[in-house]
Design a protein around this motif. Structure first.
Motif, PDB file in Angstrom:
ATOM      1  N   ALA A 262       0.842  -1.214   0.000  1.00 34.77           N
ATOM      2  CA  ALA A 262       0.000   0.000   0.000  1.00 34.77           C
ATOM      3  C   ALA A 262       0.870   1.255   0.000  1.00 34.77           C
ATOM      4  CB  ALA A 262      -0.932  -0.001   1.210  1.00 34.77           C
ATOM      5  N   ALA A 263       1.933   1.262   0.783  1.00 33.32           N
ATOM      6  CA  ALA A 263       2.824   2.427   0.840  1.00 33.32           C
ATOM      7  C   ALA A 263       3.535   2.620  -0.495  1.00 33.32           C
ATOM      8  CB  ALA A 263       3.831   2.268   1.965  1.00 33.32           C
ATOM      9  N   ARG A 264       3.978   1.529  -1.119  1.00 35.48           N
ATOM     10  CA  ARG A 264       4.654   1.633  -2.424  1.00 35.48           C
ATOM     11  C   ARG A 264       3.700   2.149  -3.500  1.00 35.48           C
ATOM     12  NH1 ARG A 264       7.161  -2.741  -0.184  1.00 35.48           N
ATOM     13  NH2 ARG A 264       5.704  -4.273  -1.023  1.00 35.48           N
ATOM     14  N   ARG A 265       2.475   1.642  -3.494  1.00 34.92           N
ATOM     15  CA  ARG A 265       1.484   2.108  -4.482  1.00 34.92           C
ATOM     16  C   ARG A 265       1.140   3.578  -4.250  1.00 34.92           C
ATOM     17  NH1 ARG A 265      -1.908  -2.019  -7.233  1.00 34.92           N
ATOM     18  NH2 ARG A 265      -0.969  -4.024  -6.741  1.00 34.92           N
ATOM     19  N   ALA A 266       0.957   3.948  -2.999  1.00 37.03           N
ATOM     20  CA  ALA A 266       0.654   5.351  -2.684  1.00 37.03           C
ATOM     21  C   ALA A 266       1.800   6.252  -3.132  1.00 37.03           C
ATOM     22  CB  ALA A 266       0.389   5.512  -1.184  1.00 37.03           C
ATOM     23  N   ALA A 267       3.034   5.825  -2.895  1.00 37.45           N
ATOM     24  CA  ALA A 267       4.204   6.622  -3.307  1.00 37.45           C
ATOM     25  C   ALA A 267       4.236   6.780  -4.829  1.00 37.45           C
ATOM     26  CB  ALA A 267       5.491   5.975  -2.807  1.00 37.45           C
ATOM     27  N   TYR A 268       3.909   5.721  -5.555  1.00 40.47           N
ATOM     28  CA  TYR A 268       3.858   5.778  -7.020  1.00 40.47           C
ATOM     29  C   TYR A 268       2.860   6.838  -7.489  1.00 40.47           C
ATOM     30  CZ  TYR A 268       2.672   4.421 -11.784  1.00 40.47           C
ATOM     31  OH  TYR A 268       2.413   4.451 -13.129  1.00 40.47           O
ATOM     32  N   TYR A 269       1.666   6.806  -6.938  1.00 41.08           N
ATOM     33  CA  TYR A 269       0.632   7.758  -7.346  1.00 41.08           C
ATOM     34  C   TYR A 269       0.956   9.183  -6.877  1.00 41.08           C
ATOM     35  CZ  TYR A 269      -2.117   3.956  -9.187  1.00 41.08           C
ATOM     36  OH  TYR A 269      -2.539   2.889  -9.931  1.00 41.08           O
ATOM     37  N   ARG A 270       1.545   9.317  -5.697  1.00 38.26           N
ATOM     38  CA  ARG A 270       1.963  10.649  -5.228  1.00 38.26           C
ATOM     39  C   ARG A 270       2.985  11.254  -6.184  1.00 38.26           C
ATOM     40  NH1 ARG A 270       2.305   8.270  -0.139  1.00 38.26           N
ATOM     41  NH2 ARG A 270       4.576   8.216  -0.337  1.00 38.26           N
ATOM     42  N   ARG A 271       3.947  10.428  -6.633  1.00 40.09           N
ATOM     43  CA  ARG A 271       4.953  10.928  -7.589  1.00 40.09           C
ATOM     44  C   ARG A 271       4.279  11.382  -8.883  1.00 40.09           C
ATOM     45  NH1 ARG A 271       7.957   6.789  -5.414  1.00 40.09           N
ATOM     46  NH2 ARG A 271       7.371   5.342  -7.066  1.00 40.09           N
ATOM     47  N   ALA A 272       3.318  10.608  -9.360  1.00 37.75           N
ATOM     48  CA  ALA A 272       2.623  10.985 -10.593  1.00 37.75           C
ATOM     49  C   ALA A 272       1.872  12.308 -10.405  1.00 37.75           C
ATOM     50  CB  ALA A 272       1.655   9.877 -11.017  1.00 37.75           C
ATOM     51  N   ILE A 273       1.200  12.459  -9.275  1.00 31.68           N
ATOM     52  CA  ILE A 273       0.477  13.704  -8.977  1.00 31.68           C
ATOM     53  C   ILE A 273       1.463  14.855  -8.840  1.00 31.68           C
ATOM     54  CG2 ILE A 273      -0.865  14.898  -7.192  1.00 31.68           C
ATOM     55  CD1 ILE A 273      -2.243  12.112  -6.712  1.00 31.68           C
ATOM     56  N   ASP A 274       2.558  14.627  -8.143  1.00 29.69           N
ATOM     57  CA  ASP A 274       3.568  15.673  -7.964  1.00 29.69           C
ATOM     58  C   ASP A 274       4.196  16.071  -9.297  1.00 29.69           C
ATOM     59  OD1 ASP A 274       3.045  15.681  -5.259  1.00 29.69           O
ATOM     60  OD2 ASP A 274       4.849  14.549  -4.715  1.00 29.69           O
ATOM     61  N   ASP A 275       4.405  15.104 -10.184  1.00 26.56           N
ATOM     62  CA  ASP A 275       4.959  15.421 -11.509  1.00 26.56           C
ATOM     63  C   ASP A 275       3.997  16.301 -12.306  1.00 26.56           C
ATOM     64  OD1 ASP A 275       7.233  13.953 -10.941  1.00 26.56           O
ATOM     65  OD2 ASP A 275       6.652  12.222 -12.171  1.00 26.56           O
ATOM     66  N   LEU A 276       2.708  15.965 -12.252  1.00 29.95           N
ATOM     67  CA  LEU A 276       1.704  16.797 -12.932  1.00 29.95           C
ATOM     68  C   LEU A 276       1.677  18.206 -12.349  1.00 29.95           C
ATOM     69  CD1 LEU A 276      -1.383  14.442 -13.354  1.00 29.95           C
ATOM     70  CD2 LEU A 276      -0.045  15.507 -15.174  1.00 29.95           C
ATOM     71  N   ALA A 277       1.713  18.291 -11.030  1.00 33.40           N
ATOM     72  CA  ALA A 277       1.695  19.596 -10.365  1.00 33.40           C
ATOM     73  C   ALA A 277       2.940  20.396 -10.722  1.00 33.40           C
ATOM     74  CB  ALA A 277       1.583  19.428  -8.851  1.00 33.40           C
ATOM     75  N   ALA A 278       4.098  19.762 -10.723  1.00 34.94           N
ATOM     76  CA  ALA A 278       5.348  20.462 -11.028  1.00 34.94           C
ATOM     77  C   ALA A 278       5.352  20.983 -12.460  1.00 34.94           C
ATOM     78  CB  ALA A 278       6.540  19.535 -10.794  1.00 34.94           C
ATOM     79  N   THR A 279       4.905  20.156 -13.395  1.00 36.09           N
ATOM     80  CA  THR A 279       4.869  20.568 -14.796  1.00 36.09           C
ATOM     81  C   THR A 279       3.871  21.703 -15.003  1.00 36.09           C
ATOM     82  OG1 THR A 279       5.467  18.354 -15.513  1.00 36.09           O
ATOM     83  CG2 THR A 279       4.425  19.772 -17.150  1.00 36.09           C
ATOM     84  N   GLY A 280       2.678  21.537 -14.466  1.00 36.57           N
ATOM     85  CA  GLY A 280       1.634  22.551 -14.647  1.00 36.57           C
ATOM     86  C   GLY A 280       1.981  23.878 -14.008  1.00 36.57           C
ATOM     87  N   THR A 281       2.529  23.845 -12.807  1.00 36.19           N
ATOM     88  CA  THR A 281       2.855  25.104 -12.130  1.00 36.19           C
ATOM     89  C   THR A 281       4.044  25.791 -12.788  1.00 36.19           C
ATOM     90  OG1 THR A 281       4.115  23.907 -10.442  1.00 36.19           O
ATOM     91  CG2 THR A 281       1.838  24.459  -9.909  1.00 36.19           C
ATOM     92  N   ALA A 282       5.029  25.023 -13.242  1.00 32.00           N
ATOM     93  CA  ALA A 282       6.165  25.632 -13.951  1.00 32.00           C
ATOM     94  C   ALA A 282       5.688  26.284 -15.244  1.00 32.00           C
ATOM     95  CB  ALA A 282       7.245  24.585 -14.222  1.00 32.00           C
ATOM     96  N   ASP A 283       4.791  25.610 -15.975  1.00 34.36           N
ATOM     97  CA  ASP A 283       4.228  26.196 -17.204  1.00 34.36           C
ATOM     98  C   ASP A 283       3.480  27.479 -16.900  1.00 34.36           C
ATOM     99  OD1 ASP A 283       5.249  24.096 -18.675  1.00 34.36           O
ATOM    100  OD2 ASP A 283       3.309  23.079 -18.938  1.00 34.36           O
ATOM    101  N   LEU A 284       2.682  27.444 -15.851  1.00 30.40           N
ATOM    102  CA  LEU A 284       1.917  28.623 -15.457  1.00 30.40           C
ATOM    103  C   LEU A 284       2.843  29.788 -15.138  1.00 30.40           C
ATOM    104  CD1 LEU A 284      -0.816  29.920 -14.630  1.00 30.40           C
ATOM    105  CD2 LEU A 284      -0.391  29.029 -12.347  1.00 30.40           C
ATOM    106  N   LEU A 285       3.881  29.536 -14.364  1.00 28.65           N
ATOM    107  CA  LEU A 285       4.804  30.607 -13.989  1.00 28.65           C
ATOM    108  C   LEU A 285       5.579  31.141 -15.189  1.00 28.65           C
ATOM    109  CD1 LEU A 285       6.074  29.302 -10.565  1.00 28.65           C
ATOM    110  CD2 LEU A 285       4.612  31.284 -10.986  1.00 28.65           C
ATOM    111  N   ARG A 286       5.905  30.273 -16.137  1.00 27.83           N
ATOM    112  CA  ARG A 286       6.611  30.739 -17.341  1.00 27.83           C
ATOM    113  C   ARG A 286       5.785  31.763 -18.106  1.00 27.83           C
ATOM    114  NH1 ARG A 286       9.030  25.819 -17.253  1.00 27.83           N
ATOM    115  NH2 ARG A 286       7.443  24.716 -18.442  1.00 27.83           N
ATOM    116  N   THR A 287       4.452  31.635 -18.071  1.00 25.15           N
ATOM    117  CA  THR A 287       3.613  32.616 -18.778  1.00 25.15           C
ATOM    118  C   THR A 287       3.721  33.994 -18.149  1.00 25.15           C
ATOM    119  OG1 THR A 287       1.583  32.240 -17.511  1.00 25.15           O
ATOM    120  CG2 THR A 287       1.938  30.852 -19.468  1.00 25.15           C
ATOM    121  N   THR A 288       4.166  34.055 -16.896  1.00 25.52           N
ATOM    122  CA  THR A 288       4.329  35.341 -16.223  1.00 25.52           C
ATOM    123  C   THR A 288       5.766  35.830 -16.277  1.00 25.52           C
ATOM    124  OG1 THR A 288       4.844  34.408 -14.036  1.00 25.52           O
ATOM    125  CG2 THR A 288       2.501  34.709 -14.591  1.00 25.52           C
ATOM    126  N   GLY A 289       6.638  35.030 -16.900  1.00 21.61           N
ATOM    127  CA  GLY A 289       8.040  35.410 -16.988  1.00 21.61           C
ATOM    128  C   GLY A 289       8.878  34.931 -15.824  1.00 21.61           C
TER     129      GLY A 289
END
Length: 137
Positions: free
Chosen positions: A52-79
Motif C-alpha cells: 500500500a505504501a509503495r502504491r501510494a508513493a507511485y501515485y503521489r509521484r505521478a500527482i507531484d509530476d503533474l503539479a510540477a509541470t503545470g505550475t512551472a508552465d503557469l509561472l513561465r507565462t508570467t516570466g
C-alpha cells in the motif's frame, strides 16, 4: 533558418487554463465513487514497507509530476523561471486539490462535471480578484 513567432500571452494563458481545468476534470472523474482515496495516498500511517505504501508513493509521484509541470508552465507565462516559485506553487496546488476534495467528499450529490465547473468559476473569480489594472479580463 525559420523563426516561429512567439505565442501571444493570451493564447498561452488560455492553454494553461485549459490544462488546469483538464487536471481538475481528471481528478474529479478518477475520484468519483472513491473520493476518499486521495487521502489514502497521503496517509502517514501506511506501513513503510507495505504494498500500500509503495502504491501510494507511485501515485503521489505521478500527482507531484503533474503539479510540477503545470505550475512551472503557469509561472513561465508570467516570466518567472524561479524554481523555488514553481516548487511552492506545486505545494499550494496539491493543498488546494486536497481542500477541494475534502469539500467534495462532504457534498456527494455533486457530480465530477459539476465540480469541474465549480472550480472553473472559482479560478476565474480568483484571477479577477488578483488581476490589476488592464489585466482584468
Amino acid at each position: 533558418m525559420a523563426f516561429r513567432a512567439a505565442e501571444p500571452t493570451s493564447v498561452r494563458t488560455a492553454s494553461i487554463r485549459a490544462g488546469i481545468l483538464s487536471q481538475v476534470a481528471a481528478v474529479s472523474k478518477v475520484s468519483d465513487g472513491q473520493r476518499e482515496a486521495w487521502f489514502v495516498l497521503y496517509d502517514a500511517t501506511l506501513p513503510p514497507d507495505s504494498d500500500a505504501a509503495r502504491r501510494a508513493a507511485y501515485y503521489r509521484r505521478a500527482i507531484d509530476d503533474l503539479a510540477a509541470t503545470g505550475t512551472a508552465d503557469l509561472l513561465r507565462t508570467t516570466g518567472s523561471g524561479d524554481p523555488l516559485d514553481a516548487d511552492v506553487l506545486a505545494y499550494a496546488w496539491r493543498g488546494l486539490c486536497t481542500a477541494l476534495l475534502r469539500w467534495w467528499v462532504s457534498h456527494p450529490d455533486q457530480s465530477p462535471e459539476a465540480m469541474t465547473q465549480r472550480c472553473a468559476r472559482l479560478f476565474a473569480a480568483g484571477r479577477t480578484i488578483l488581476a490589476t489594472g488592464d489585466e482584468i479580463a
